[in-house]
Design an enzyme around this catalytic site. Structure first.
Site, PDB file in Angstrom:
ATOM      1  CG  HIS A 115    -137.770  46.136 -58.695  1.00 12.49           C
ATOM      2  ND1 HIS A 115    -138.287  46.018 -59.973  1.00 12.49           N
ATOM      3  CD2 HIS A 115    -136.173  45.774 -58.528  1.00 12.49           C
ATOM      4  CE1 HIS A 115    -137.262  45.396 -60.468  1.00 12.49           C
ATOM      5  NE2 HIS A 115    -136.108  45.338 -59.735  1.00 12.49           N
ATOM      6  CG  ASP A 144    -141.100  47.967 -59.348  1.00  5.50           C
ATOM      7  OD1 ASP A 144    -140.164  48.731 -59.668  1.00  5.50           O
ATOM      8  OD2 ASP A 144    -141.045  46.708 -59.548  1.00  5.50           O
TER       9      ASP A 144
HETATM   10  C1  XLS Z   1    -132.385  44.073 -64.854  1.00  7.50           C
HETATM   11  C2  XLS Z   1    -133.010  42.806 -64.297  1.00  7.50           C
HETATM   12  C3  XLS Z   1    -133.960  43.440 -63.076  1.00  7.50           C
HETATM   13  C4  XLS Z   1    -134.215  42.243 -61.974  1.00  7.50           C
HETATM   14  C5  XLS Z   1    -134.757  42.401 -60.759  1.00  7.50           C
HETATM   15  O1  XLS Z   1    -131.878  43.671 -65.873  1.00  7.50           O
HETATM   16  O2  XLS Z   1    -133.654  42.194 -64.952  1.00  7.50           O
HETATM   17  O3  XLS Z   1    -135.089  43.515 -63.418  1.00  7.50           O
HETATM   18  O4  XLS Z   1    -135.187  41.091 -62.439  1.00  7.50           O
HETATM   19  O5  XLS Z   1    -134.248  43.708 -60.168  1.00  7.50           O
END
Ligand code: XLS
Ligand code: CA
Ligand code: CA
Length: 435
Positions: A98, A101
């Protein structure tokens, strides 16, 4: 500086008892004409691996990661160093991230975007040095308090605009890093109560946001695959992207279906009351199986625990769908999984990834054998053989009307069905797993 106190993880074969060795994942081993590495396309999730420190609703983090220290830029660079060391030592060929991140937000959007430019330059250097690639990028439009009522589905137009700006930048960074896909997980795109919600406007706006993303990708020449990641609940009570079939009907309504495939997450499937295989299967038959977020939930808990996958049975059935899909193509197998709060040592991260990679490697081998032997296929083909001739073929070719079917039924009303043999098939599947 080295963050992980172990050497490169090697394949030692199924009899090894070394926790820091692969027992099944042998990256160059050929299965159905392709290496395991090419089949599985493993990826590291930046957030769970490098950012998460084990905090939950009841307590602070338990893992004190040595790379999560210092000012914004040095902490972000340390995370990059730790991440590339980890992926290199575990032979993980891809990562997913993300925007938030890879570096924290600055004091305003312009500064945040500059920070993203700095850190993505640094990541790019590491990618060139190691050959590790980007599977997908995404925008975190759910963590900050501005997204309290959603992003693309917010009641506040200023938030919609902000989300669009954030996604625009995230697509640019993903393109810069050569990302093969770009994911939309509808973080807070859902609602809590209809007493305050205009679902029609929210869904129209959400679709418009996706359309703008498609248009912008075309404009800047981003050729990665757009993916939507279904999830039925959490954080909101009613998430709009409930499951594959719900997302498909949404995309079709807004003429967006040509541009999106699915990123299927195991734990989201189970939260929707489906199996992981169900979601993969429905995506596959609709030609939208894009990528996988590999993890597993806990059958006793109703929330998204994002555990590392260790269930060989589920991994086998998942890989069976992937093989029938002709592979993952641009997609991959991202471990959207986190270690338990009690597993706070750096070594636990490696052990967890090894367990997940071995589980899917074993799943791949078993699924390949099932597929080669047509162990399930022949049974299924035969089960539907009434559609290969006579009235069945006419139905399949959509060549009958109600009158003709009535005539047929009047003459054939003594119907004989055959057993579905579920227990036999489950036994066969177990035999393949035990081998
Ligand atoms: C949350 C999601 C998230 C997505 C990416 O539950 O899994 O991590 O994979 O935003
Ligand atoms: Ca996910
Ligand atoms: Ca999840």
């Amino acid at each position: 500086m080295e963050y992980f106190n172990f050497k490169k993880i090697n394949y030692e074969g199924k009899n090894s008892t070394n926790p820091l060795a692969f027992k099944h994942y042998n990256e160059n081993e050929i299965v159905l004409g392709k290496s395991m590495k090419e089949h599985l396309r493993f990826a590291m999730s930046w957030w769970h691996t490098l950012c998460a420190e084990g905090a939950d609703q009841f307590g602070v983090g338990t893992a004190d990661r040595p790379w999560n220290k210092g000012d914004i830029i040095s902490a972000a660079k340390a995370k990059v160093d730790a991440g590339f060391e980890f992926m290199s030592k575990l032979s993980i060929p891809y990562f997913c991230f993300h925007d938030r991140d890879i570096i924290a937000e600055g004091k305003n959007l312009a500064e945040t975007n500059e920070l993203l430019d700095i850190i993505s330059d640094y990541i790019l250097e590491k990618m060139q040095e190691t050959g590790i690639k980007c599977l997908w990028g995404t925008a975190n439009c759910f963590n900050h308090k501005r997204y309290v009522h959603g992003a693309g589905t917010s009641c506040n137009a200023d938030v919609f605009a902000y989300a669009a700006a954030q996604i625009k930048k995230a697509i640019e960074i993903t393109k810069k890093l050569g990302g093969e896909n770009y994911v939309f997980w509808g973080g807070r795109e859902g609602y809590e109560t209809l007493l305050n919600t205009n679902t029609e406007l929210e869904l129209d706006n959400f679709a418009y946001l996706l359309k703008l993303a498609v248009d912008y990708a075309k404009k800047i020449g981003f050729t990665g695959q757009f993916l939507i990641e279904p999830k039925p609940k959490e954080p909101t009570k009613h998430q709009y992207d409930f499951d594959t079939q719900t997302v498909l009907s949404f995309l079709r309504k807004y003429n967006l279906d040509a541009y999106f495939k699915m990123n299927i997450e195991a734990n989201h499937a189970t939260l929707a009351g489906h199996t992981f295989q169900h979601e993969l299967n429905l995506a596959r038959i609709n030609n939208v199986l894009g990528s996988i977020d590999a993890n597993q939930g806990d059958m006793l808990l109703g929330w998204d625990t994002d555990q590392f996958p260790t269930n060989v049975y589920d991994a086998t059935l998942a890989m069976y769908e992937v093989i029938k899909n002709g592979g993952l193509h641009k997609g991959g197998l991202n471990f959207d999984s986190k270690v338990r709060r009690g597993s706070f040592e750096e070594e636990d991260l490696a052990i967890a990834y090894i367990a997940g990679m071995d589980t899917f490697a074993k799943g791949l081998k078993v699924a390949a054998k099932l597929y080669e032997d047509k162990a399930l296929e022949l049974f299924v083909e035969n089960r539907y053989s009434s559609y290969n001739s006579g009235i069945g073929l006419e139905i399949k070719n959509q060549n009958v009307d109600f009158e003709a079917l009535e005539q047929y039924a009047l003459a054939h009303d003594q119907i004989k069905n055959e057993s579905g043999k579920q227990e036999l098939l489950e036994t066969i599947l177990n035999q393949y797993i035990y081998k």
